[in-house]
Design an enzyme around this catalytic site. Structure first.
Site, mmCIF file in Angstrom:
data_model
loop_
_atom_site.group_PDB
_atom_site.id
_atom_site.type_symbol
_atom_site.label_atom_id
_atom_site.label_comp_id
_atom_site.label_asym_id
_atom_site.label_seq_id
_atom_site.Cartn_x
_atom_site.Cartn_y
_atom_site.Cartn_z
ATOM 1 N N ARG A 98 0.887 -1.159 0.000
ATOM 2 C CA ARG A 98 0.000 0.000 0.000
ATOM 3 C C ARG A 98 0.932 1.219 0.000
ATOM 4 O O ARG A 98 1.974 1.202 0.648
ATOM 5 C CB ARG A 98 -0.884 0.021 1.231
ATOM 6 C CG ARG A 98 -1.480 -1.353 1.513
ATOM 7 C CD ARG A 98 -2.965 -1.361 1.605
ATOM 8 N NE ARG A 98 -3.406 -2.719 1.934
ATOM 9 C CZ ARG A 98 -4.368 -3.377 1.310
ATOM 10 N NH1 ARG A 98 -5.030 -2.829 0.325
ATOM 11 N NH2 ARG A 98 -4.706 -4.590 1.671
ATOM 12 N N GLY A 128 -7.210 -4.469 -6.455
ATOM 13 C CA GLY A 128 -8.620 -4.320 -6.107
ATOM 14 C C GLY A 128 -9.165 -2.980 -6.586
ATOM 15 O O GLY A 128 -8.505 -2.262 -7.349
ATOM 16 N N GLY A 130 -9.486 -0.183 -5.101
ATOM 17 C CA GLY A 130 -8.653 0.955 -4.717
ATOM 18 C C GLY A 130 -7.515 1.152 -5.712
ATOM 19 O O GLY A 130 -7.315 2.251 -6.248
ATOM 20 N N ASP A 176 -11.775 -11.622 -2.438
ATOM 21 C CA ASP A 176 -13.168 -11.435 -2.008
ATOM 22 C C ASP A 176 -14.211 -11.642 -3.106
ATOM 23 O O ASP A 176 -15.390 -11.770 -2.827
ATOM 24 C CB ASP A 176 -13.365 -10.005 -1.468
ATOM 25 C CG ASP A 176 -12.568 -9.759 -0.212
ATOM 26 O OD1 ASP A 176 -12.051 -10.737 0.336
ATOM 27 O OD2 ASP A 176 -12.461 -8.601 0.217
ATOM 28 N N GLU A 274 -16.545 -11.591 7.298
ATOM 29 C CA GLU A 274 -15.966 -10.638 8.267
ATOM 30 C C GLU A 274 -16.739 -9.316 8.330
ATOM 31 O O GLU A 274 -16.711 -8.627 9.341
ATOM 32 C CB GLU A 274 -14.481 -10.373 7.980
ATOM 33 C CG GLU A 274 -14.214 -9.684 6.667
ATOM 34 C CD GLU A 274 -12.751 -9.301 6.477
ATOM 35 O OE1 GLU A 274 -12.336 -9.200 5.325
ATOM 36 O OE2 GLU A 274 -12.048 -9.104 7.480
ATOM 37 N N ARG A 311 -5.294 -16.646 2.010
ATOM 38 C CA ARG A 311 -4.427 -16.134 0.945
ATOM 39 C C ARG A 311 -3.245 -17.067 0.706
ATOM 40 O O ARG A 311 -2.393 -16.793 -0.128
ATOM 41 C CB ARG A 311 -3.832 -14.775 1.333
ATOM 42 C CG ARG A 311 -4.822 -13.660 1.435
ATOM 43 C CD ARG A 311 -4.076 -12.355 1.687
ATOM 44 N NE ARG A 311 -4.980 -11.313 2.090
ATOM 45 C CZ ARG A 311 -5.724 -10.609 1.252
ATOM 46 N NH1 ARG A 311 -5.648 -10.841 -0.043
ATOM 47 N NH2 ARG A 311 -6.538 -9.686 1.694
ATOM 48 N N ARG A 484 -21.827 -50.336 -16.533
ATOM 49 C CA ARG A 484 -22.344 -51.585 -17.102
ATOM 50 C C ARG A 484 -23.313 -51.296 -18.243
ATOM 51 O O ARG A 484 -24.182 -50.429 -18.130
ATOM 52 C CB ARG A 484 -23.012 -52.418 -16.013
ATOM 53 C CG ARG A 484 -22.110 -53.593 -15.607
ATOM 54 C CD ARG A 484 -22.486 -54.126 -14.279
ATOM 55 N NE ARG A 484 -21.576 -53.640 -13.235
ATOM 56 C CZ ARG A 484 -21.920 -53.431 -11.990
ATOM 57 N NH1 ARG A 484 -23.140 -53.648 -11.597
ATOM 58 N NH2 ARG A 484 -21.031 -53.018 -11.112
HETATM 59 P P1 ADP Z 1 -7.172 -2.615 -3.164
HETATM 60 O O1 ADP Z 1 -6.568 -2.291 -4.485
HETATM 61 O O2 ADP Z 1 -6.990 -4.046 -2.803
HETATM 62 O O3 ADP Z 1 -8.569 -2.114 -3.050
HETATM 63 P P2 ADP Z 1 -6.229 -0.352 -1.556
HETATM 64 O O4 ADP Z 1 -7.551 0.289 -1.567
HETATM 65 O O5 ADP Z 1 -5.474 -0.384 -0.287
HETATM 66 O O6 ADP Z 1 -6.293 -1.871 -2.044
HETATM 67 O O7 ADP Z 1 -5.345 0.368 -2.659
HETATM 68 C C1 ADP Z 1 -4.007 -0.030 -2.878
HETATM 69 C C2 ADP Z 1 -3.181 1.186 -3.218
HETATM 70 O O8 ADP Z 1 -3.729 1.831 -4.362
HETATM 71 C C3 ADP Z 1 -3.164 2.255 -2.153
HETATM 72 O O9 ADP Z 1 -2.201 2.018 -1.152
HETATM 73 C C4 ADP Z 1 -2.825 3.488 -2.949
HETATM 74 O O10 ADP Z 1 -1.448 3.554 -3.177
HETATM 75 C C5 ADP Z 1 -3.540 3.239 -4.260
HETATM 76 N N1 ADP Z 1 -4.862 3.901 -4.263
HETATM 77 C C6 ADP Z 1 -6.034 3.421 -3.814
HETATM 78 N N2 ADP Z 1 -7.021 4.303 -3.963
HETATM 79 C C7 ADP Z 1 -6.469 5.407 -4.506
HETATM 80 C C8 ADP Z 1 -6.949 6.705 -4.887
HETATM 81 N N3 ADP Z 1 -8.222 7.037 -4.751
HETATM 82 N N4 ADP Z 1 -6.068 7.564 -5.402
HETATM 83 C C9 ADP Z 1 -4.783 7.245 -5.562
HETATM 84 N N5 ADP Z 1 -4.269 6.064 -5.218
HETATM 85 C C10 ADP Z 1 -5.078 5.143 -4.693
#
Ligand code: ADP
Length: 698
Positions: A98, A128, A130, A176, A274, A311, A484
C-alpha cells in the site's frame, strides 16, 4: 531480418479493438497492488510472455505504487525466463504494497517521471478497486502531471511530448470476488479451496464431539466467500453483509441447531463473513454469535477465524488458467489502446474473457457498499446478480434441519434420481442438493442405486432429509455409479419398475452413458408409455467432454488433483534435470491435458483433437533438447490418454531419451507418469520408479 512474431490467438476472446486509431506502444509496465491474491503470478507471467511475443518490452514495477514512486531498481525489465516457475507460487513475486505517497499529487508526479525515465507508455494494473481507482486517476492526470514536471524543470518538453498518454488496462486481484466486470476475481477460487480444506478438517473434529463451529472468512463488503463456502461445506447458518438476518434471527439460529441435533446432526457450522451486519448496520462478530449460543443453548461453540490462511498456499487450477487467459487478453488490449479510449477491465464472464469499462465497474462496486451502508439490502443483493441470489436461496433451503411443510395445493411429484456412467467428484453434492430442494418442495425423492443396472432391478430407496447428511464432502458416488452396458431386455423391466414406483420424473446425474440412456428412453416413449416422463441430465464426468455445458461436475476436482501431483513432481525434480511425460485421463477429449498443461506450465500437451505426428515429435525433441542445453532444469509434457494409439506415454519418454542425445554435459531424465488415479502411489515404489526412469543426454 527479424521475422515478426505470429499474431496472438486471443483476438477472438477480446472484441477486436480499432487498431487504426491505436498508437504503437513498445514498453509497458505491470504492477500488483493492494492485498495479494493467488493467481497474480499467473497473470504476470502471461502479460510478460504475451508482451514479449507481441514485440513489447515488459517492465515489472516492484511493490506496487510504492515502487512506482520510488523508481530506480523498483522498475526492472523482465525476460521470458524471469517468470519461469512462478505459476504454482502463491502471492505475487513482484510484491504488492500500500502506498500513502501515491495518494498524493507529488507522489503521482514522481511516479509519472519514473515511468517516463523508463519510456513506459502503458500500464497493466492487477489489484482491487482501490488500486484500479488510483490507476485511473493517474491516467486522467497524466498530461497535467507532465506539465507540472516540465514547469519544475524535471522533465524536458520534448520528452513530455513523446509521452502524450498513458494506456491503462486493469485486472482484478482480490480474494473477495467483490468487483463488477468479472464473474471471478483472481484469487477467489483458491481462497475458497483454502476455506473448504480448513472447514473439512474442522468438521471431522466437530463430528466426534457434537460441536458447533463458527468460522469467519474474509469479505468486508462481499459475502461471496462465505456464501460459496457455506454451499461447499454444508454450513448450517450464514451471515453476510448483503443480507443481514431479520430481527430475532438469534432464536431461529438456535432453534435450527436444536432441530438439527434432534435430527441426528453431530456438528454445525456457522459461516460468518468478516463484514456481516445486523439489520441495524451493526457488525456481527463471531464472539457475539458464540455468546448467543452459550446463553441460549448452553453450548460452548468454537470460533475459527481463518484470516491469512485464505491467501496462502498454491493457486488452484482455475487461478492459474483464468489469469493466464486474462493476461494474454490484457496485452492484446493495451497494445491497441487509442488515446481517447476508456481504460478497460479484463475479466471473465460466462467462462469467456470479457472486457468492460474499468471505472464503470469500480463505480458499481462502490455502489453496493453504499447500498449496504444505507441499509438497502434488497438492492445490494440484486446488484450482486442472479447467480449470487440463487446460491443464497439454495443455501437457505439445504441448510434447514428439516424440509418446510408443503404449501396447500403444491404439486407433489415422485422424482427418481440416479447416476449413469462412472463416478465423478461432486456427484454426492448434487444428489444432496437435489434431494433437499425436492423434499422442500413437497416431492418424494427416490434414489436409484447402482445406476441403470439398479433401475432395471428396481433398486429404489426413498430419500429423507437426513439421508444425505454429510454427503457434501464425500468423493465418489454414494448411490453407486457404474458403466455396465444395458441390454435390450432391460427396458421392459425398467418400464415395469417406473410404473410400480409411480415415477413422475427421472433425474440422471452422470456422463455420456446417461445422455445415451435418456435418449433411448425418449426414443421408446411412443411404444412404452412409462417412458413418457420428463427426463433431465446433469453432466458429471471428470473428462469435461459432454455437450450442453462448458464445465462438467468433477472436471475441476480432477484438474486440481493433477496439478497437485505435477507441482510435487516439479519441486522434486528441480535439483536434477528432469522431464516428465505425464499422462492424464480424458478419454477422447483433451480438456484435462490442455488445461492441466496450462495450469502447470507444461512445455507441450498432446491431445486427441490434434493427434501426434512424427513431425511434431521430431520438432518437440529438438525444442526440448535446446532448452535443456540452455540450462532448463525441469521439463513437463502432458499427454492425454488417447492422444494417439501408437505414440504412447512410454513410447514418447523412450523416444525423447533416445533421440535427444548430443551433449553429454547436460543430461535430463525422462519419467513416464501413468494416468490412473494411483499414479502418486506408483511413484513412491522405488522399483517401479527405477524401471520408469530413463536417462537422456542432451
Ligand atoms: P485494493 O486495491 O486491494 O482495493 P487499496 O484500496 O489499499 O487496495 O489500494 C491499494 C493502493 O492503491 C493504495 O495504497 C494506494 O497507493 C492506491 N490507491 C487506492 N485508492 C487510490 C486513490 N483514490 N487515489 C490514488 N491512489 C489510490
Amino acid at each position: 531480418m527479424n521475422t515478426p512474431p505470429p499474431p496472438l490467438s486471443w483476438e477472438a476472446a477480446v472484441a477486436a479493438p480499432d487498431t487504426a486509431r491505436a498508437r504503437k506502444i513498445s514498453r509497458i509496465g505491470i504492477l500488483t497492488s493492494g492485498g495479494d491474491s493467488q493467481g497474480m503470478n499467473a497473470a504476470l507471467r502471461a502479460v510478460v510472455r504475451a508482451g514479449i511475443h507481441a514485440g513489447l518490452q515488459v517492465y515489472a514495477i516492484y511493490e506496487g505504487y510504492q515502487g512506482m514512486v520510488q523508481g530506480g531498481d523498483k522498475i526492472r525489465r523482465l525476460t521470458w525466463q524471469d517468470v519461469s516457475g512462478i505459476l504454482q507460487q502463491g502471492g505475487t513475486v513482484i510484491g504488492s504494497a500500500r502506498s500513502s505517497e501515491f495518494y498524493t499529487r507529488p507522489g503521482r508526479r514522481q511516479a509519472a517521471l519514473n515511468l517516463i525515465q523508463h519510456d513506459i507508455e502503458g500500464l497493466v494494473v492487477i489489484g482491487g478497486d482501490g488500486s484500479l481507482t488510483g490507476a485511473n486517476l493517474f491516467r486522467q492526470e497524466w498530461s497535467a502531471l507532465l506539465r507540472e514536471l516540465v514547469a519544475e524543470g524535471r522533465l524536458t518538453q520534448e520528452l513530455a511530448d513523446a509521452h502524450p498518454q498513458l494506456a491503462l488496462v486493469g485486472m482484478v486481484g482480490s480474494i473477495d470476488n467483490d468487483m463488477f466486470g468479472t464473474d471471478m476475481t483472481i484469487g477467489a477460487d483458491t481462497a475458497l479451496h483454502r476455506i473448504v480444506e480448513a472447514v473439512d478438517n474442522i468438521t471431522s473434529s466437530a463430528a466426534s464431539h457434537q460441536r458447533t463451529f463458527i468460522v469467519e472468512v474474509m469479505g468486508r463488503h462481499c459475502g461471496y466467500l462465505a456464501l460459496m463456502a457455506g454451499l461447499a461445506t454444508g454450513a448450517n447458518w450464514l451471515l453476510i453483509p448483503e443480507f443481514p438476518p431479520e430481527e430475532g434471527w438469534e432464536d431461529v439460529m438456535c432453534e435450527t441447531i436444536r432441530a438439527g441435533r434432534r435430527a441426528g446432526r453431530r456438528h454445525h457450522i456457522i459461516m460468518v463473513a468478516e463484514g456481516a451486519l445486523d439489520r441495524g448496520g451493526k457488525l456481527l462478530t463471531c464472539d457475539y454469535v458464540k455468546k448467543t449460543l452459550s446463553e441460549r443453548l448452553r453450548e460452548e461453540a468454537r470460533v475459527t477465524i481463518l484470516g491469512h490462511v485464505q491467501r496462502g498456499g498454491a493457486p488452484s487450477a482455475f487461478d492459474r488458467t483464468m489469469p493466464t487467459q486474462l493476461g494474454y487478453a490484457a496485452v492484446e488490449q493495451i497494445a491497441h489502446t487509442a488515446p481517447d479510449d476508456e481504460p478497460q477491465l479484463i475479466g471473465i464472464r460466462d467462462n469467456r474473457v470479457h472486457r468492460s469499462p474499468l471505472m464503470e465497474n469500480v463505480r458499481k462496486t462502490h455502489r453496493v457498499a453504499e447500498l449496504i451502508k444505507a441499509e438497502q439490502y434488497a438492492e445490494a443483493m440484486n446488484m450482486r446478480g442472479r447467480a449470487f441470489v440463487e446460491a443464497y436461496q439454495i443455501l437457505q433451503t439445504v441448510m434447514l434441519a428439516q424440509p418446510r411443510p408443503p404449501k396447500p395445493g403444491q404439486h407433489q411429484l415422485r422424482i427418481a434420481l440416479m447416476h449413469a456412467d462412472g463416478p465423478a467428484p461432486g456427484m454426492n453434492t448434487a444428489v444432496r442438493a437435489a434431494v433437499r430442494l425436492g423434499l422442500d418442495k413437497g416431492h418424494t425423492m427416490l434414489a436409484v442405486q447402482d445406476g441403470i443396472e439398479g433401475l432395471a432391478r428396481g433398486k429404489f430407496k426413498e430419500m429423507q432429509w437426513t439421508s444425505v447428511h454429510g454427503w457434501v464432502a464425500r468423493g465418489g458416488a454414494e448411490l453407486g455409479a457404474n458403466r455396465r452396458e444395458i441390454q435390450e431386455s432391460d427396458y421392459a423391466r425398467i418400464a415395469e419398475h417406473l410404473r410400480a414406483q409411480r415415477v413422475d420424473g427421472l433425474f440422471i446425474i452422470g456422463g455420456w452413458m446417461g445422455y445415451q440412456f435418456a435418449y433411448q428412453l425418449h426414443q421408446r416413449r411412443e411404444h412404452t408409455p412409462e417412458f413418457r416422463l420428463p427426463i433431465m441430465c446433469l453432466p458429471a464426468t471428470i473428462n469435461n467432454d459432454l455437450p450442453g455445458t462448458e464445465v462438467t461436475i468433477g472436471a475441476d476436482t480432477a484438474l486440481n488433483t493433477i496439478i497437485q501431483v505435477v507441482d510435487k513432481l516439479k519441486e522434486a525434480a528441480l535439483a536434477a534435470r528432469r522431464c516428465f511425460v505425464v499422462e492424464v485421463m480424458g478419454y477422447e477429449c483433451g480438456y484435462l491435458a490442455l488445461t492441466a498443461g496450462m495450469a502447470t506450465g507444461a512445455e507441450r500437451m498432446y491431445i486427441p483433437e490434434e493427434g501426434i505426428t512424427l513431425d511434431d515429435l521430431r520438432a518437440d525433441v529438438e525444442r526440448l533438447a535446446t532448452s535443456f542445453r540452455r540450462g532448463k532444469r525441469v521439463g513437463l509434457i502432458v499427454r492425454s490418454e488417447r492422444a494417439d494409439m501408437y505414440y504412447t506415454t512410454d513410447f514418447i519418454a523412450t523416444l525423447f531419451e533416445r533421440e535427444g542425445g548430443g551433449c553429454s554435459t547436460c543430461g535430463a531424465r525422462f519419467w513416464a507418469i501413468p494416468s490412473k488415479a494411483d499414479a502418486p502411489r506408483r511413484l513412491t515404489g522405488s522399483k517401479r520408479r527405477a524401471s520408469r526412469e530413463r536417462r537422456c543426454n542432451f
